[in-house]
Design a protein around this motif. Structure first.
Motif, PDB file in Angstrom:
ATOM      1  N   THR A 185       0.833  -1.201   0.000  1.00 20.48           N
ATOM      2  CA  THR A 185       0.000   0.000   0.000  1.00 20.48           C
ATOM      3  C   THR A 185       0.866   1.248   0.000  1.00 20.48           C
ATOM      4  O   THR A 185       1.740   1.423   0.850  1.00 20.48           O
ATOM      5  CB  THR A 185      -0.932   0.011   1.230  1.00 20.48           C
ATOM      6  N   GLY A 186       0.619   2.143  -0.975  1.00 20.98           N
ATOM      7  CA  GLY A 186       1.329   3.410  -1.027  1.00 20.98           C
ATOM      8  C   GLY A 186       2.717   3.356  -1.619  1.00 20.98           C
ATOM      9  O   GLY A 186       3.424   4.378  -1.644  1.00 20.98           O
ATOM     10  N   LEU A 187       3.136   2.224  -2.128  1.00 18.41           N
ATOM     11  CA  LEU A 187       4.479   2.102  -2.702  1.00 18.41           C
ATOM     12  C   LEU A 187       4.489   2.559  -4.154  1.00 18.41           C
ATOM     13  O   LEU A 187       3.454   2.539  -4.830  1.00 18.41           O
ATOM     14  CB  LEU A 187       4.946   0.650  -2.635  1.00 18.41           C
ATOM     15  N   PRO A 188       5.657   2.973  -4.665  1.00 16.86           N
ATOM     16  CA  PRO A 188       5.769   3.255  -6.098  1.00 16.86           C
ATOM     17  C   PRO A 188       5.374   2.023  -6.919  1.00 16.86           C
ATOM     18  O   PRO A 188       5.548   0.881  -6.467  1.00 16.86           O
ATOM     19  CB  PRO A 188       7.253   3.597  -6.277  1.00 16.86           C
ATOM     20  N   ALA A 189       4.857   2.244  -8.106  1.00 17.30           N
ATOM     21  CA  ALA A 189       4.309   1.149  -8.914  1.00 17.30           C
ATOM     22  C   ALA A 189       5.333   0.051  -9.156  1.00 17.30           C
ATOM     23  O   ALA A 189       5.019  -1.143  -9.033  1.00 17.30           O
ATOM     24  CB  ALA A 189       3.796   1.706 -10.240  1.00 17.30           C
ATOM     25  N   ALA A 190       6.554   0.425  -9.510  1.00 19.80           N
ATOM     26  CA  ALA A 190       7.578  -0.586  -9.804  1.00 19.80           C
ATOM     27  C   ALA A 190       7.900  -1.415  -8.573  1.00 19.80           C
ATOM     28  O   ALA A 190       8.080  -2.639  -8.657  1.00 19.80           O
ATOM     29  CB  ALA A 190       8.842   0.089 -10.323  1.00 19.80           C
ATOM     30  N   LEU A 191       7.961  -0.750  -7.430  1.00 18.16           N
ATOM     31  CA  LEU A 191       8.274  -1.459  -6.189  1.00 18.16           C
ATOM     32  C   LEU A 191       7.107  -2.347  -5.761  1.00 18.16           C
ATOM     33  O   LEU A 191       7.311  -3.491  -5.319  1.00 18.16           O
ATOM     34  CB  LEU A 191       8.609  -0.454  -5.080  1.00 18.16           C
ATOM     35  N   ALA A 192       5.882  -1.847  -5.929  1.00 19.77           N
ATOM     36  CA  ALA A 192       4.704  -2.642  -5.573  1.00 19.77           C
ATOM     37  C   ALA A 192       4.609  -3.889  -6.440  1.00 19.77           C
ATOM     38  O   ALA A 192       4.300  -4.983  -5.957  1.00 19.77           O
ATOM     39  CB  ALA A 192       3.441  -1.797  -5.716  1.00 19.77           C
TER      40      ALA A 192
END
Length: 256
Positions: free
Chosen positions: A189-196
């Motif tokens: 939740t709330g992470l950058p797209a690449a990291l998520a």
């Protein structure tokens, strides 16, 4: 009286009509579908490699985030390899379990037959050189039989220890699987797209690895339960082989 009967018939007609309409309405409304807790599809090694390459070539990521995401994909590759290893172990235990009944019948039949020496140890040698060679062969056979018997007894001990340990290993793996399922949404939740995406990928392959681990433990336990009698027969056969080889060595020593 006639009026009452007429009114009763009309009421029955309306009731029948209403029930028919209700049935049609019910048929028109689709049944509620229960949404299952679907899991992310497990990516292949090639798919993970492509994701990692995309991150490497993405100019919009800062180096810190890029390194973090690439490290996660490296972990995902390692977890995928671990899942493959657990799968191989489970298949090996399953194969051994399925072969056990036929092998048990074969070895049990062999155990019922009289023991026969595999060496011409009881025959007098034509000369000293031949006798010496027979002694060497008989002693080698005895050493091999004793080593094999020791290995089987060690395997029996190891199996007993594993049978005691497996329930705890299974419980631990199931706890890890449950914890992984409970925490994944909070972690992304709330992470950058690449990291998520990387975290979701890692979660999928970790889940697969744990599921394979659980299956391997279950197959291992089933394998031990189904192959217990087979192991005992193998021990008996090797025990008899040791005795036969010892008799050969003793007989040759009297001639030598």
């Amino acid at each position: 009286m006639k009026l009452f009967i007429k009114m009763f018939v009309i009421a029955c007609w309306f009731l029948t009509l209403s029930l028919g309409l209700l049935s049609q309405c019910a048929a028109a409304v689709p049944e509620q579908t229960l949404v299952s807790d679907t899991q992310t599809e497990v990516p292949t090694a090639e798919e993970i490699r492509k994701l990692a390459d995309q991150v490497k070539q993405d100019q919009g990521l800062d180096e810190t985030l890029r390194s973090q995401v690439q490290a996660i994909y490296t972990q995902a590759q390692e977890q995928l390899e671990l899942a493959s290893q657990w799968k191989t172990k489970a298949e090996a235990y399953e194969a051994a379990r399925l072969k056990a009944p036929e092998l048990l019948r074969t070895l049990s039949a062999e155990l019922k037959r009289p023991a026969v020496s595999s060496l011409p140890a009881a025959r007098p040698a034509a000369d000293l050189a031949e006798l010496t060679q027979q002694v060497i062969e008989a002693e080698n056979e005895l050493a091999i039989a004793r080593r094999g018997l020791a290995e089987l007894k060690a395997e029996k001990t190891q199996r007993n220890e594993r049978r005691l340990a497996l329930p705890n290993l299974l419980a631990g793996a199931r706890d890890r699987l449950e914890a992984l399922t409970d925490t994944v949404e909070k972690e992304t939740t709330g992470l950058p797209a690449a990291l998520a995406q990387a975290q979701q990928t890692l979660k999928a392959v970790r889940r697969e690895a744990i599921l394979r681990e659980i299956t391997a433990y279950e197959e291992e336990l089933l394998s031990y339960e189904s192959r217990g009698d087979l192991l005992e027969v193998r021990i008996e056969l090797l025990d008899r082989r040791v005795a036969t080889a010892a008799e050969d060595v003793h007989a040759l020593s009297l001639i030598h």
